[in-house]
Write a protein that holds these residues in place. Structure first.
Motif, short mmCIF file in Angstrom:
data_model
loop_
_atom_site.label_atom_id
_atom_site.label_comp_id
_atom_site.label_asym_id
_atom_site.label_seq_id
_atom_site.Cartn_x
_atom_site.Cartn_y
_atom_site.Cartn_z
N LEU A 118 8.59 -2.13 -15.19
CA LEU A 118 8.64 -2.85 -16.47
C LEU A 118 9.15 -1.99 -17.63
CD1 LEU A 118 5.29 -4.82 -16.25
CD2 LEU A 118 7.55 -5.87 -16.54
N LYS A 119 9.81 -2.67 -18.56
CA LYS A 119 10.14 -2.06 -19.84
C LYS A 119 8.85 -1.94 -20.66
CE LYS A 119 14.49 -4.68 -20.05
NZ LYS A 119 15.22 -5.75 -20.79
N PRO A 120 8.79 -1.03 -21.64
CA PRO A 120 7.68 -1.04 -22.58
C PRO A 120 7.60 -2.41 -23.25
CG PRO A 120 8.91 0.99 -22.78
CD PRO A 120 9.71 0.11 -21.87
N GLY A 121 6.43 -2.98 -23.30
CA GLY A 121 6.26 -4.32 -23.84
C GLY A 121 6.42 -5.41 -22.80
N GLY A 122 6.80 -5.02 -21.57
CA GLY A 122 6.97 -5.99 -20.50
C GLY A 122 5.65 -6.56 -20.01
N VAL A 144 0.16 -6.52 -20.40
CA VAL A 144 1.34 -5.98 -21.08
C VAL A 144 1.38 -4.47 -20.92
CG1 VAL A 144 2.48 -5.66 -23.31
CG2 VAL A 144 1.43 -7.87 -22.77
N LYS A 145 2.58 -3.95 -20.66
CA LYS A 145 2.79 -2.51 -20.65
C LYS A 145 2.94 -2.06 -22.09
CE LYS A 145 5.99 1.05 -18.92
NZ LYS A 145 7.12 1.33 -17.99
N PRO A 146 2.06 -1.19 -22.57
CA PRO A 146 2.10 -0.80 -23.98
C PRO A 146 3.43 -0.17 -24.39
CG PRO A 146 0.05 -0.09 -22.95
CD PRO A 146 0.97 -0.55 -21.84
N VAL A 147 3.77 -0.39 -25.64
CA VAL A 147 4.94 0.27 -26.24
C VAL A 147 4.46 1.57 -26.85
CG1 VAL A 147 6.75 0.10 -27.97
CG2 VAL A 147 6.03 -1.95 -26.72
N LYS A 148 5.01 2.66 -26.42
CA LYS A 148 4.54 3.96 -26.91
C LYS A 148 4.97 4.19 -28.35
CE LYS A 148 4.48 6.13 -22.34
NZ LYS A 148 5.00 7.23 -21.49
N LYS A 206 0.80 -1.22 0.00
CA LYS A 206 0.00 0.00 0.00
C LYS A 206 0.83 1.28 0.00
CE LYS A 206 -3.85 -2.33 2.29
NZ LYS A 206 -4.84 -2.32 3.38
N LYS A 207 2.17 1.13 -0.21
CA LYS A 207 3.03 2.29 -0.34
C LYS A 207 3.86 2.16 -1.62
CE LYS A 207 3.54 3.28 4.61
NZ LYS A 207 4.51 3.48 5.72
N ALA A 208 4.18 3.27 -2.26
CA ALA A 208 4.99 3.22 -3.47
C ALA A 208 6.31 2.53 -3.17
CB ALA A 208 5.22 4.63 -4.00
N SER A 209 6.66 1.54 -3.99
CA SER A 209 7.87 0.75 -3.76
C SER A 209 8.64 0.58 -5.07
CB SER A 209 7.51 -0.64 -3.22
OG SER A 209 6.77 -0.56 -2.03
N GLU A 210 9.94 0.63 -4.99
CA GLU A 210 10.77 0.35 -6.17
C GLU A 210 11.05 -1.15 -6.20
OE1 GLU A 210 14.19 2.84 -8.12
OE2 GLU A 210 15.13 1.40 -6.76
N LEU A 211 10.26 -1.86 -6.97
CA LEU A 211 10.39 -3.31 -7.06
C LEU A 211 11.69 -3.71 -7.73
CD1 LEU A 211 6.75 -4.07 -8.32
CD2 LEU A 211 7.55 -3.86 -5.96
N ALA A 212 12.13 -2.89 -8.68
CA ALA A 212 13.37 -3.04 -9.44
C ALA A 212 13.64 -1.68 -10.07
CB ALA A 212 13.23 -4.12 -10.51
N PRO A 213 14.85 -1.44 -10.56
CA PRO A 213 15.10 -0.16 -11.22
C PRO A 213 14.06 0.11 -12.31
CG PRO A 213 17.15 -1.32 -10.87
CD PRO A 213 16.06 -2.28 -10.48
N ALA A 214 13.61 1.35 -12.39
CA ALA A 214 12.56 1.72 -13.33
C ALA A 214 12.91 1.32 -14.75
CB ALA A 214 12.31 3.22 -13.26
N GLY A 215 11.97 0.69 -15.43
CA GLY A 215 12.14 0.31 -16.83
C GLY A 215 13.13 -0.81 -17.07
#
Length: 274
Positions: free
Chosen positions: A175-179, A270-274, A136-145
């Protein structure tokens, strides 16, 4: 349930085609995953649950490859970590985004220390990296992207609607785009109201889909790999009535063993690819 099936019906054909392709890939490209599942580091007790949790089919449905950077959110006792760590070792990377040690004698600290001890006890886990995940708090699960795949198994019910909203936002950022965000969770029947059954251990499929969409994800496919039509999700002690917990003890044990583990949704976003 009919409403949910209508919402995801457009993905069924693509999921079926994807399943065929994945099966071919599994036969030729995921030997490391197969070896991880069969490994001696896994106890007979944990291997016995493969019939309910279908680790190879589930990971291949999500598009697993040994070269991926993968995040497992709240790995708990490490049931899936036992599979994922050796399956990516030497080729990819596994982050275990787990509850931090609070310095107190509480559930979170005990869970973290238990997982750390497990990872330290066998070289198969030597490349796993632990990060801090705070519900319930913002967390850095892994480095962004940086992640190709973020996975969570049977956890949504622990976090509630607001908690899941935050987790999905954290996953989207990692996640990366497309992840891919892969979700397996005890499925609450559409006939039940979450507000009245939020302590049952089950979570509504439509709510999971809607919260993922709100975080920016697209539903790529759903699967019945982990479905169990015998599970009515109306048990005296919630999902924990069923194996492996069997919270009712010997009371009606044969009945609950015959049902088996819970009915579960398996969703691929899926995280969309912009």
């Amino acid at each position: 349930m009919k409403l949910i099936r209508t919402l995801i019906s457009s993905t069924i054909i693509s999921a079926s085609l994807m399943g065929t392709a994945i099966a071919h890939q599994g036969a030729h490209g995921n030997a490391q995953l197969e070896q991880a599942i069969a490994g001696d580091h896994r106890s007979d007790k944990n291997k016995a649950r493969d019939q309910y949790r279908h680790p190879q089919q589930t990971l291949e449905f999500f598009g697993f490859k040994p070269s991926m950077t993968i995040v497992e959110i709240a790995p708990g006792g490490g049931w899936y970590t036992e599979v994922l760590a050796p399956a990516v070792k030497g080729k990819g990377l596994l982050y275990g985004a787990h509850y931090p040690d609070t310095g107190k004698d509480d559930y979170y600290s005990k869970s973290r220390k238990k997982l750390e001890a497990k990872l330290a006890a066998n070289d198969v886990y030597s490349e796993v990296k632990l990060t801090n995940f705070v519900p319930k708090k913002a967390s850095e699960l892994a480095p962004a992207g940086s992640a190709d795949m973020v996975l969570t198994f049977r956890n949504l019910h622990n976090w509630g609607e607001e908690g899941v909203k935050q987790v999905f936002a954290d996953a989207f950022k990692a996640l990366k785009p497309g992840g891919v965000l892969g979700v397996v969770e005890h499925r609450m029947p559409a006939s039940q109201q979450f507000a009245e059954n939020s302590k049952s251990g089950y979570f509504p499929e439509k709510m999971a889909i809607d919260l993922a969409a709100a975080a920016g994800f697209k539903l790529a496919a759903s699967s019945e790999i982990n479905a169990n039509p015998k599970d009515t999700a109306d048990h005296p002690k919630g999902v924990w009535t069923l194996p492996p917990v069997l919270r009712m003890g010997d009371t009606d044990k044969a009945k609950y063993m015959a049902i088996g583990e819970s009915d579960r949704m398996t969703l691929k976003f899926v995280k969309p690819v912009k």
